[in-house]
Design an enzyme around this catalytic site. Structure first.
Site, PDB file in Angstrom:
ATOM      1  N   CYS A  38     -27.884 -17.722  28.564  1.00  0.00           N
ATOM      2  CA  CYS A  38     -28.530 -16.110  28.536  1.00  0.00           C
ATOM      3  C   CYS A  38     -27.962 -15.294  29.202  1.00  0.00           C
ATOM      4  O   CYS A  38     -27.481 -15.629  30.737  1.00  0.00           O
ATOM      5  CB  CYS A  38     -30.270 -16.253  30.027  1.00  0.00           C
ATOM      6  SG  CYS A  38     -30.839 -14.923  29.796  1.00  0.00           S
ATOM      7  N   CYS A  58     -29.768  -8.208  25.198  1.00  0.00           N
ATOM      8  CA  CYS A  58     -29.325  -9.607  25.207  1.00  0.00           C
ATOM      9  C   CYS A  58     -27.992  -9.270  24.887  1.00  0.00           C
ATOM     10  O   CYS A  58     -27.066  -9.114  23.923  1.00  0.00           O
ATOM     11  CB  CYS A  58     -29.938 -10.090  24.373  1.00  0.00           C
ATOM     12  SG  CYS A  58     -29.484 -11.598  23.179  1.00  0.00           S
TER      13      CYS A  58
HETATM   14  N1  API Z   1     -31.097 -14.357  25.982  1.00  0.00           N
HETATM   15  C1  API Z   1     -30.497 -12.956  26.189  1.00  0.00           C
HETATM   16  C2  API Z   1     -31.411 -11.984  27.048  1.00  0.00           C
HETATM   17  C3  API Z   1     -32.886 -11.874  26.173  1.00  0.00           C
HETATM   18  C4  API Z   1     -33.453 -11.261  27.491  1.00  0.00           C
HETATM   19  C5  API Z   1     -35.204 -11.483  26.752  1.00  0.00           C
HETATM   20  N2  API Z   1     -35.712 -12.467  27.356  1.00  0.00           N
HETATM   21  C6  API Z   1     -36.058 -10.087  27.476  1.00  0.00           C
HETATM   22  O1  API Z   1     -35.636  -9.607  28.546  1.00  0.00           O
HETATM   23  O2  API Z   1     -37.135 -10.390  27.283  1.00  0.00           O
HETATM   24  C7  API Z   1     -29.042 -12.963  27.092  1.00  0.00           C
HETATM   25  O3  API Z   1     -28.199 -13.571  26.203  1.00  0.00           O
HETATM   26  O4  API Z   1     -29.523 -11.274  27.311  1.00  0.00           O
END
Ligand code: API
Length: 277
Positions: free
Chosen positions: A221, A72
């Site tokens: 993200c 993350c």
């Molecule tokens: N919010 C995160 C990604 C989480 C990914 C997650 N949702 C998964 O791969 O299951 C970021 O800032 O990179």
């Protein structure tokens, strides 16, 4: 009662616990409870700070639905601020063990509420169990994927975690939710996928809106933004330094060879006691 702290990185928000305080608790169930925005604290994800034998510290990350994620990007910046402020790490540059590997982070500047953190996100992985194998067996780039009878051109890779990117002239929440939910669960992706809508604004700026697997639409993200920046450079001649504009703020992505360095904020929101039952 469980001591927690809540952080956000460009609007992607997380509840952070230390492993030593979670004795005997089932992390996945705890994540579902604390991330619930009505019956819990409310967050996109839960971060567990743990010791590591191979790095300075270890980050274990759970999505709001309790599923574990390999990495993350926004979360690891918040992890870095937490670890620094609690003196779990004593240097400005340190390493963090994740399920995606060991990453190197640097605290650029810091005050009580916000730190600016630079993360070496590493390079993209194109051949991976989570990434569909394209016809040419090389990279799943600019491939056709049908969603509800509509063909979309998609590119998938692992940047810490599995990401699928669609380049569009106009991106909006309705499209992100509709397309995101459909592609997240598409049978082509054995481990599901995060879905990013990306608009190339100019050679130094892109807009990204992400549907996160296990969460839904988020304000940002980090791993998705890094994936979009890399593909924008490879497919649309964007420059090696790209600003990613997300709903919750901006992230700077700098490419060195095949590696992406992400720089962005991590902000402490609150500290408290979670009454776990
Ligand atoms: N919010 C995160 C990604 C989480 C990914 C997650 N949702 C998964 O791969 O299951 C970021 O800032 O990179």
């Amino acid at each position: 009662m469980l001591r927690f702290e809540k952080y956000q990185g460009t609007g992607n928000d997380f509840v952070i616990f230390e492993m030593s305080e979670l004795d005997g608790l089932q992390h996945s169930l705890l994540a579902q409870k604390v991330c619930n925005r009505r019956f819990g604290i409310g967050a996109d994800g839960m971060i567990v700070v743990a010791p590591s034998k191979v790095a300075t510290m270890q980050m274990i990350f759970y999505n709001a639905d309790g599923s574990i994620a390999t990495m993350c990007g926004n979360g690891i910046r918040c992890f870095a601020k937490y670890a620094t402020d609690h003196e779990l790490v004593k240097t400005k540059v340190f390493t963090v063990e994740t399920l995606a590997g060991i990453l190197t982070l640097e605290i650029i500047e810091s005050d009580d509420l916000t730190s600016l953190v630079r993360v070496n996100m590493g390079s993209a992985i194109y051949q991976h169990e989570s990434v569909p194998l394209p016809g040419d067996g090389d990279k799943f780039i600019n491939q056709m994927l049908e969603v509800d009878g509509v063909p979309y051109t998609v590119s998938s890779l692992v940047m810490g975690t599995i990401h699928t990117v669609l380049f569009m002239d106009n991106i909006d929440e309705e499209a992100a939710a509709r397309i995101g939910a459909a592609i997240e669960n598409h049978p082509l992706y054995p481990n599901k996928t995060n879905v990013n809508l990306c608009k190339v604004v100019d050679s130094k700026n892109i807009d990204v809106l992400t549907w996160e697997k296990g969460v839904g639409i988020t304000l940002a993200c980090g791993t998705g933004s890094a994936a979009c920046a890399l593909l924008s450079q490879d497919l649309y001649d964007c420059e090696t330094s790209v600003t990613v504009h997300v709903k919750g703020g901006n992230l700077l992505m700098e490419r060195v060879g095949e590696e992406i360095y992400m720089t962005g904020p991590a902000t402490l929101i609150c500290k408290g006691q979670y009454l776990y039952n």
